[in-house]
Design an enzyme around this catalytic site. Structure first.
Site, mmCIF file in Angstrom:
data_model
loop_
_atom_site.group_PDB
_atom_site.id
_atom_site.type_symbol
_atom_site.label_atom_id
_atom_site.label_comp_id
_atom_site.label_asym_id
_atom_site.label_seq_id
_atom_site.Cartn_x
_atom_site.Cartn_y
_atom_site.Cartn_z
ATOM 1 N N SER A 257 0.846 -1.345 -0.024
ATOM 2 C CA SER A 257 0.081 0.036 0.049
ATOM 3 C C SER A 257 0.706 1.358 0.023
ATOM 4 O O SER A 257 0.221 2.452 -0.129
ATOM 5 C CB SER A 257 -0.886 -0.034 1.415
ATOM 6 O OG SER A 257 -0.311 0.023 2.359
ATOM 7 N N LYS A 302 -5.977 4.614 8.328
ATOM 8 C CA LYS A 302 -4.779 5.249 7.892
ATOM 9 C C LYS A 302 -5.061 6.706 7.838
ATOM 10 O O LYS A 302 -4.067 7.517 8.077
ATOM 11 C CB LYS A 302 -4.488 4.857 6.622
ATOM 12 C CG LYS A 302 -3.953 3.536 6.347
ATOM 13 C CD LYS A 302 -3.411 3.068 5.078
ATOM 14 C CE LYS A 302 -2.800 1.651 5.267
ATOM 15 N NZ LYS A 302 -2.350 1.241 3.823
#
Length: 365
Positions: A257, A302
């Site tokens: 990611s 996140k």
């Protein structure tokens, strides 16, 4: 004993029993929480995250932070009380254990898989960044893995360069499967390859390997749940030669990611000025060699981690936008990106203060 005293005693005993049950009853869940966020333009554990040599670089003082999610280990046994607390906590997310560790995957297996994905994301980030800057990158199709006890075992090896299949030139990894599945199980297929050892020796000498070998393999019948087809038992991938050295130093991080943020960090280091204009930009997203940005997991966590560190803008994969927009941390602008070009254009707007032009995430997209 007075009724009131008896009632209080009974209530106390019930509460104690419930608390004990919460502590001792184990549930099949795991927990996710915001993990560390690291500036790809800065240092981590005392050394630069991006280390480039053999090419002129420029100072970059902004923030292009990659973000992570922290998860409980595969062998962690969550109790009921912890699960309830996690469900109620805003900064945590409780998910079924099999979501993070499917098919009984062990901690070691998960770590290895994440490390491999992280390594591949770094390679794709380098390719995407250099292509964005118009810097040529040499690429070729290779044997990525060979399945144990498959027809290809002992015949093909990881790192072999696949030049053609049955005389048809191979230009992309997906070409290999297409050419193999033209056969019926039991038929022979011919791979023309540059052996891995010869390719490695040529690269070390700064030369191009030209000597090829023909390898004939008898196909087998696929044994998975899909349609029956011919296979040889390999997966194909892509390898690259870069015109200068780019190393990404970041330990204890796994998964694909961070690809987008690594690519942007490389571009920033190789171009004069700051892409961010001094703003604090964080983000996430996988990236492939062509610069396409893909979705990731744990987007809500996140964004929380990024905002807690001071991020003002968050580059968000298009397919994660709707989920992220449902609970955006106050003071954080979610910017929708689908390619590295989208991200570069967004950074230009952020740098120049034209934030009204930013493609912002909404709960619908």
């Amino acid at each position: 004993m007075p009724r009131r005293t008896a009632t209080m005693l009974a209530s106390t005993l019930i509460l104690i029993a419930l608390l004990c049950a919460g502590v001792f009853i184990k549930v099949p869940y795991s927990e996710m929480s915001p993990g560390p966020t690291v500036n790809t333009l800065g240092e981590h554990d005392g050394e630069p995250v991006l280390q480039i040599s053999g090419r002129k670089t420029y100072p970059a003082t902004g923030h292009l932070n990659m973000t992570t999610v922290r998860v409980t280990s595969a062998d962690y046994n969550m109790n009921l009380a912890e699960a309830v607390y996690g469900w109620l906590a805003h900064d945590n997310k409780v998910v079924p254990h099999d979501t993070l560790y499917p098919d009984g995957k062990t901690e070691q297996q998960s770590t290895q898989e994440n490390a491999e994905e992280f390594s591949q994301s770094q390679e794709s980030a380098k390719v995407a960044a250099l292509k964005e800057l118009g810097i040529p990158v040499k690429s070729w199709v290779i044997v990525s893995t060979v399945v144990k006890d498959s027809p290809a075992e002992g015949r093909l090896h990881a790192g072999d360069v696949i030049k053609s299949v049955d005389g048809t030139a191979v230009k992309a990894p997906e070409d290999v499967a297409k050419l193999v599945t033209k056969h019926k199980p039991g038929e022979k297929v011919v791979f023309t390859v540059v052996p891995a050892k010869e390719q490695a020796a040529a690269e070390k000498a700064g030369k191009t390997a030209t000597a090829t070998t023909d390898v004939t393999i008898t196909t087998a019948k696929s044994g998975d749940s899909g349609a029956s087809r011919a296979i040889v038992g390999i997966s194909a991938g892509t390898d690259h030669t870069f015109p200068f050295s780019i190393d990404i130093k970041l330990a204890d991080v796994g998964g694909p990611s961070a690809g987008l943020m690594f690519a942007l960090g490389i571009v920033d280091k190789l171009t004069p000025g700051d892409l961010t204009g001094g703003k604090f930009v964080a983000g996430t997203g996988t990236i492939d060699d062509s610069g396409t940005v893909g979705p990731i997991g744990g987007i809500e966590l996140k964004t929380i981690g990024a905002r807690e560190k001071g991020a003002q803008y968050f580059l968000t994969p298009k397919d994660n936008c709707a989920a992220a927009a449902k609970d955006t941390p106050e003071g954080l602008t979610l910017v929708k990106v689908n390619t590295i070009d989208d991200a570069m254009n967004a950074l230009k707007d952020i740098s120049s203060g034209k934030t009204a032009d930013l493609p912002k995430c909404t709960t619908k997209s």
